[in-house]
Write a protein that holds these residues in place. Sequence first.
Motif, PDB file in Angstrom:
ATOM      1  N   LYS A  58     -78.291 115.699  53.295  1.00 17.36           N
ATOM      2  CA  LYS A  58     -78.025 116.739  54.402  1.00 17.36           C
ATOM      3  C   LYS A  58     -76.976 116.231  54.943  1.00 17.36           C
ATOM      4  CE  LYS A  58     -80.487 118.082  58.017  1.00 17.36           C
ATOM      5  NZ  LYS A  58     -81.575 117.883  59.121  1.00 17.36           N
ATOM      6  N   LEU A  59     -76.754 115.523  55.028  1.00 20.05           N
ATOM      7  CA  LEU A  59     -75.504 115.021  55.360  1.00 20.05           C
ATOM      8  C   LEU A  59     -74.184 115.659  54.761  1.00 20.05           C
ATOM      9  CD1 LEU A  59     -74.154 113.733  58.653  1.00 20.05           C
ATOM     10  CD2 LEU A  59     -74.064 111.443  56.518  1.00 20.05           C
ATOM     11  N   VAL A  60     -74.158 115.157  53.693  1.00 18.68           N
ATOM     12  CA  VAL A  60     -73.072 116.125  52.455  1.00 18.68           C
ATOM     13  C   VAL A  60     -73.008 117.048  52.787  1.00 18.68           C
ATOM     14  CG1 VAL A  60     -72.209 116.556  50.691  1.00 18.68           C
ATOM     15  CG2 VAL A  60     -73.293 114.041  51.045  1.00 18.68           C
ATOM     16  N   ALA A  61     -74.405 117.795  52.903  1.00 16.88           N
ATOM     17  CA  ALA A  61     -73.809 119.391  52.956  1.00 16.88           C
ATOM     18  C   ALA A  61     -73.558 120.026  54.534  1.00 16.88           C
ATOM     19  CB  ALA A  61     -75.548 120.170  52.718  1.00 16.88           C
ATOM     20  N   GLU A  62     -73.439 119.046  55.320  1.00 17.49           N
ATOM     21  CA  GLU A  62     -73.292 119.284  56.889  1.00 17.49           C
ATOM     22  C   GLU A  62     -71.874 119.073  56.959  1.00 17.49           C
ATOM     23  OE1 GLU A  62     -74.177 118.512  61.526  1.00 17.49           O
ATOM     24  OE2 GLU A  62     -74.892 117.166  59.806  1.00 17.49           O
ATOM     25  N   GLN A  94     -70.096 121.713  54.286  1.00 19.88           N
ATOM     26  CA  GLN A  94     -69.609 123.675  55.388  1.00 19.88           C
ATOM     27  C   GLN A  94     -68.824 123.459  56.728  1.00 19.88           C
ATOM     28  OE1 GLN A  94     -71.455 126.116  54.785  1.00 19.88           O
ATOM     29  NE2 GLN A  94     -69.364 127.507  56.140  1.00 19.88           N
ATOM     30  N   TYR A  95     -68.968 122.082  57.477  1.00 22.21           N
ATOM     31  CA  TYR A  95     -67.819 122.158  58.106  1.00 22.21           C
ATOM     32  C   TYR A  95     -66.419 121.761  58.190  1.00 22.21           C
ATOM     33  CZ  TYR A  95     -65.745 119.248  62.546  1.00 22.21           C
ATOM     34  OH  TYR A  95     -64.563 118.652  63.561  1.00 22.21           O
ATOM     35  N   GLY A 151     -63.887 124.372  58.574  1.00 25.48           N
ATOM     36  CA  GLY A 151     -62.740 123.822  59.203  1.00 25.48           C
ATOM     37  C   GLY A 151     -60.816 124.197  58.867  1.00 25.48           C
ATOM     38  N   ASN A 152     -61.584 124.103  57.050  1.00 25.95           N
ATOM     39  CA  ASN A 152     -59.776 124.874  56.159  1.00 25.95           C
ATOM     40  C   ASN A 152     -59.753 126.162  56.670  1.00 25.95           C
ATOM     41  OD1 ASN A 152     -59.687 122.180  55.013  1.00 25.95           O
ATOM     42  ND2 ASN A 152     -60.578 122.354  53.448  1.00 25.95           N
ATOM     43  N   ARG A 153     -60.886 126.945  56.555  1.00 20.19           N
ATOM     44  CA  ARG A 153     -60.731 128.292  56.910  1.00 20.19           C
ATOM     45  C   ARG A 153     -60.213 128.847  57.644  1.00 20.19           C
ATOM     46  NH1 ARG A 153     -62.656 131.709  59.682  1.00 20.19           N
ATOM     47  NH2 ARG A 153     -64.960 130.679  59.933  1.00 20.19           N
ATOM     48  N   LEU A 154     -60.407 127.786  58.846  1.00 20.25           N
ATOM     49  CA  LEU A 154     -59.844 128.050  60.418  1.00 20.25           C
ATOM     50  C   LEU A 154     -58.576 127.926  60.215  1.00 20.25           C
ATOM     51  CD1 LEU A 154     -62.488 127.096  62.959  1.00 20.25           C
ATOM     52  CD2 LEU A 154     -62.074 129.469  62.753  1.00 20.25           C
ATOM     53  N   ALA A 155     -58.326 126.756  59.294  1.00 17.65           N
ATOM     54  CA  ALA A 155     -57.078 126.355  59.167  1.00 17.65           C
ATOM     55  C   ALA A 155     -55.162 126.855  58.555  1.00 17.65           C
ATOM     56  CB  ALA A 155     -56.141 125.242  58.935  1.00 17.65           C
ATOM     57  N   MET A 202     -61.960 115.759  62.932  1.00 23.17           N
ATOM     58  CA  MET A 202     -60.574 116.290  62.251  1.00 23.17           C
ATOM     59  C   MET A 202     -61.261 117.455  62.149  1.00 23.17           C
ATOM     60  SD  MET A 202     -58.186 114.246  61.595  1.00 23.17           S
ATOM     61  CE  MET A 202     -59.087 113.918  63.207  1.00 23.17           C
ATOM     62  N   VAL A 203     -60.106 118.572  61.665  1.00 19.49           N
ATOM     63  CA  VAL A 203     -60.549 120.148  61.775  1.00 19.49           C
ATOM     64  C   VAL A 203     -60.274 120.159  60.178  1.00 19.49           C
ATOM     65  CG1 VAL A 203     -58.975 122.376  61.761  1.00 19.49           C
ATOM     66  CG2 VAL A 203     -58.443 120.695  63.095  1.00 19.49           C
ATOM     67  N   GLY A 204     -60.089 119.968  59.050  1.00 19.99           N
ATOM     68  CA  GLY A 204     -60.601 120.065  58.145  1.00 19.99           C
ATOM     69  C   GLY A 204     -60.181 118.454  57.208  1.00 19.99           C
ATOM     70  N   VAL A 205     -59.852 118.891  55.911  1.00 21.23           N
ATOM     71  CA  VAL A 205     -58.797 117.900  54.993  1.00 21.23           C
ATOM     72  C   VAL A 205     -58.285 118.336  53.504  1.00 21.23           C
ATOM     73  CG1 VAL A 205     -60.283 116.763  52.985  1.00 21.23           C
ATOM     74  CG2 VAL A 205     -61.374 116.549  55.150  1.00 21.23           C
ATOM     75  N   TYR A 206     -56.680 118.201  53.334  1.00 18.70           N
ATOM     76  CA  TYR A 206     -57.042 118.421  52.818  1.00 18.70           C
ATOM     77  C   TYR A 206     -56.037 117.093  51.661  1.00 18.70           C
ATOM     78  CZ  TYR A 206     -52.551 120.649  50.986  1.00 18.70           C
ATOM     79  OH  TYR A 206     -51.369 120.760  49.997  1.00 18.70           O
ATOM     80  N   ARG A 207     -56.381 117.760  50.374  1.00 17.76           N
ATOM     81  CA  ARG A 207     -56.940 116.440  49.150  1.00 17.76           C
ATOM     82  C   ARG A 207     -55.564 117.287  48.609  1.00 17.76           C
ATOM     83  NH1 ARG A 207     -60.845 115.941  44.109  1.00 17.76           N
ATOM     84  NH2 ARG A 207     -59.883 118.517  43.203  1.00 17.76           N
TER      85      ARG A 207
END
Length: 167
Positions: free
Chosen positions: A17-21, A24-25, A29-33, A137-142
């Motif tokens: 459940k934490l991974v799914a949340e 999605q977070y 955030g990546n979409r908004l960035a 954080m807003v998002g993640v960049y790999r």
Amino acid sequence: MFWKRRMGLEKDLLPRKLVAEARQYVANGNRLAQERWDIGRSDRWSADLAEGTLSFHFGDRAITGPAHVLGTYSSETSTWLWGCANGSLPERVVIVSADAVEIGRSKNIPVFAHRKLPVDESAGDDFAAVAAMLTGMVGVYRVPTRTGYVWFGMQTFGDEPVHETGD
């Protein structure tokens, strides 16, 4: 999950459940960035870890923000290493990773109890997403490296954050 079996743990290192949340977070955030800064359309990226910056380059312009190394994955050893556990990284780029580890440990999330984990590559996306969510954080960049991947937590580029966490 492969990494759970490799650790020999019966208990999930990350609750589903934490991974799914968190996934999605990070997706939001990546979409908004991307909408605000066009990050997904940059010509190239660069990081100056000594300066603590992450930049995205668009032809004749660039946007720069703080670099936050959440963690790394080595395909040579099949291991995840939290950014704050990597002695070769400057302290200024691993502060958020250290915060994530502290928060995760305080919430008794097993993955944060280990500085280095034998896992498959896909586990890094889960670990980074949860760390990003826990630290706002807003998002993640790999990004790929010669020997694996680095996950950067994205916070802001310019003066304004993409969104507030509202917590």
